[in-house]
Scaffold this motif. Structure first.
Motif, PDB file in Angstrom:
ATOM      1  N   GLY A  98      -1.032  20.760  38.325  1.00  0.00           N
ATOM      2  CA  GLY A  98      -1.532  21.846  39.169  1.00  0.00           C
ATOM      3  C   GLY A  98      -2.801  21.465  39.902  1.00  0.00           C
ATOM      4  N   TRP A  99      -3.622  20.645  39.251  1.00  0.00           N
ATOM      5  CA  TRP A  99      -4.853  20.151  39.868  1.00  0.00           C
ATOM      6  C   TRP A  99      -4.526  19.377  41.152  1.00  0.00           C
ATOM      7  CZ3 TRP A  99      -9.936  19.509  37.258  1.00  0.00           C
ATOM      8  CH2 TRP A  99     -10.852  18.785  38.029  1.00  0.00           C
ATOM      9  N   PHE A 100      -3.539  18.488  41.066  1.00  0.00           N
ATOM     10  CA  PHE A 100      -3.228  17.606  42.187  1.00  0.00           C
ATOM     11  C   PHE A 100      -2.316  18.251  43.228  1.00  0.00           C
ATOM     12  CE2 PHE A 100      -4.494  14.477  38.958  1.00  0.00           C
ATOM     13  CZ  PHE A 100      -5.374  13.696  39.713  1.00  0.00           C
ATOM     14  N   PHE A 101      -1.312  19.042  42.772  1.00  0.00           N
ATOM     15  CA  PHE A 101      -0.288  19.523  43.697  1.00  0.00           C
ATOM     16  C   PHE A 101      -0.473  20.978  44.125  1.00  0.00           C
ATOM     17  CE2 PHE A 101       1.763  16.041  41.339  1.00  0.00           C
ATOM     18  CZ  PHE A 101       2.140  15.239  42.406  1.00  0.00           C
ATOM     19  N   LEU A 102      -1.192  21.763  43.328  1.00  0.00           N
ATOM     20  CA  LEU A 102      -1.431  23.156  43.680  1.00  0.00           C
ATOM     21  C   LEU A 102      -2.884  23.426  44.057  1.00  0.00           C
ATOM     22  CD1 LEU A 102       0.613  24.889  40.808  1.00  0.00           C
ATOM     23  CD2 LEU A 102       1.371  24.396  43.145  1.00  0.00           C
ATOM     24  N   GLY A 149       9.261  17.697  31.793  1.00  0.00           N
ATOM     25  CA  GLY A 149      10.198  18.405  32.656  1.00  0.00           C
ATOM     26  C   GLY A 149       9.802  19.857  32.856  1.00  0.00           C
ATOM     27  N   ILE A 150       9.409  20.529  31.779  1.00  0.00           N
ATOM     28  CA  ILE A 150       9.008  21.935  31.875  1.00  0.00           C
ATOM     29  C   ILE A 150       7.732  22.075  32.692  1.00  0.00           C
ATOM     30  CG2 ILE A 150       8.259  23.948  30.560  1.00  0.00           C
ATOM     31  CD1 ILE A 150      10.066  22.920  28.277  1.00  0.00           C
ATOM     32  N   ALA A 151       6.792  21.136  32.501  1.00  0.00           N
ATOM     33  CA  ALA A 151       5.543  21.178  33.269  1.00  0.00           C
ATOM     34  C   ALA A 151       5.815  21.020  34.765  1.00  0.00           C
ATOM     35  CB  ALA A 151       4.599  20.076  32.779  1.00  0.00           C
ATOM     36  N   ILE A 152       6.690  20.078  35.123  1.00  0.00           N
ATOM     37  CA  ILE A 152       7.041  19.881  36.531  1.00  0.00           C
ATOM     38  C   ILE A 152       7.722  21.127  37.087  1.00  0.00           C
ATOM     39  CG2 ILE A 152       8.493  18.563  38.117  1.00  0.00           C
ATOM     40  CD1 ILE A 152       8.041  16.124  36.302  1.00  0.00           C
ATOM     41  N   LEU A 228      -1.567  28.925  37.652  1.00  0.00           N
ATOM     42  CA  LEU A 228      -0.696  28.365  36.628  1.00  0.00           C
ATOM     43  C   LEU A 228      -1.445  28.106  35.325  1.00  0.00           C
ATOM     44  CD1 LEU A 228       2.042  27.238  35.785  1.00  0.00           C
ATOM     45  CD2 LEU A 228       1.422  25.065  36.852  1.00  0.00           C
ATOM     46  N   TYR A 229      -2.684  27.601  35.411  1.00  0.00           N
ATOM     47  CA  TYR A 229      -3.405  27.267  34.179  1.00  0.00           C
ATOM     48  C   TYR A 229      -3.719  28.511  33.351  1.00  0.00           C
ATOM     49  CZ  TYR A 229      -7.885  28.775  36.246  1.00  0.00           C
ATOM     50  OH  TYR A 229      -8.899  29.512  36.803  1.00  0.00           O
TER      51      TYR A 229
END
Length: 281
Positions: A98-102, A149-152, A228-229
């Motif tokens: 989430g840090w990098f992509f969101l 997988g769930i995190a992605i 998300l976090y």
């Protein structure tokens, strides 16, 4: 999280009736078809764009195919305690993604709360995975892949939240994600004559509807309401509810160490929710 937690005792109850991967496949299919039927009856708009279906397929593969496969299959290889700890690395992985992509910048207090919650999960599970001296590396790897997988999928869900109808999005991803599970079942499990059983039917329906379809809808809806976090911190409650259901329905006892872990997890939630706007940059 409580709804997802009921899956653990239900999966345990299903073991005498069917192979575990067959249960995972049927669970996904029933949940997916149910959501698609509801969407159709309510005349919800069907996703049409290539980009929308790209997200749906990616979520189906990461959340359902990889997530269910890793957690279900690893359950037969490693102890529940170790599986719980590794599965709950998902909020940490999702926080990094989430840090990098969101572009979500987690605050220091929220970061401390997330680490504290994961520590509570370790404390809850330590007695379980220390009872077995050797843990197969393959089982650990399967759970780690499932957590990734769930995190992605959570990051993908966050990116597509409020842009695709919730019923069609979750219905299609469950149905498409079940295809690899079905192929695994066919190639790994010998085909046996079908024998109808009411006990297994009720277990399967409980797994598919309140244990899968409903929490997926609620989770997707929540993705549009908070970072998300902040949502992922509640994932640490899954083993807490799991212990509660084990205590009530399987007469399992909780040790003082496990109670300490539970209190730590519960204490992390207000830390993350009330975290200041000070972000780590």
């Amino acid at each position: 999280m409580a709804l997802w937690s009921i899956c653990y005792p239900l999966i345990r109850l299903s073991l005498p009736y069917a192979p575990i991967m067959l249960t995972a496949f049927l669970r996904s299919v029933i949940a997916g078809i149910t959501l698609l039927c509801i969407a159709r009856l309510l005349n919800r708009p069907v996703p049409k764009g290539i980009k929308e279906y790209g997200y749906i397929i990616a979520i189906g593969i990461t959340a359902t195919s990889i997530g269910f496969w890793g957690m279900f299959y690893a359950g037969s290889l490693i102890t529940p305690g170790l599986a719980t700890v590794i599965t709950n690395t998902q909020p940490l992985i999702a926080g990094i993604l989430g840090w990098f992509f969101l572009k979500e910048r987690i605050g220091k207090l929220a970061l401390f709360g997330t680490i504290l919650g994961f520590t509570g999960v370790i404390i809850i599970s330590v007695e379980s995975f220390l009872t077995v001296g050797s843990q197969p590396v393959s089982g650990i790897l399967f759970v780690l892949i499932a957590a990734l997988g769930i995190a992605i999928s959570n990051v993908l869900l966050k990116k597509m939240a409020n842009s695709i109808n919730i019923l069609y999005a979750m219905g299609f991803q469950l149905l498409l994600g079940s295809i690899p599970l079905g192929l695994i079942t066919v190639f790994q499990v010998p085909l046996l004559p079908f024998s109808f059983n009411w006990d297994y039917t009720w277990i399967l329906l409980a797994l598919a509807l309140p244990g899968t379809a409903l929490p997926f809808i609620l989770w997707f809806w929540l993705m549009d309401k908070a970072p998300l976090y902040k949502l992922n911190i509640y994932s640490f409650l899954t083993p807490v509810f799991g212990l509660y259901f084990g205590l009530v329905y399987f007469s399992e006892s909780l040790s003082l160490v496990q109670w300490l872990g539970i209190l730590m997890i519960i204490g992390t939630i207000p830390l993350v929710i009330l975290s200041s706007r000070n972000r780590i940059v």
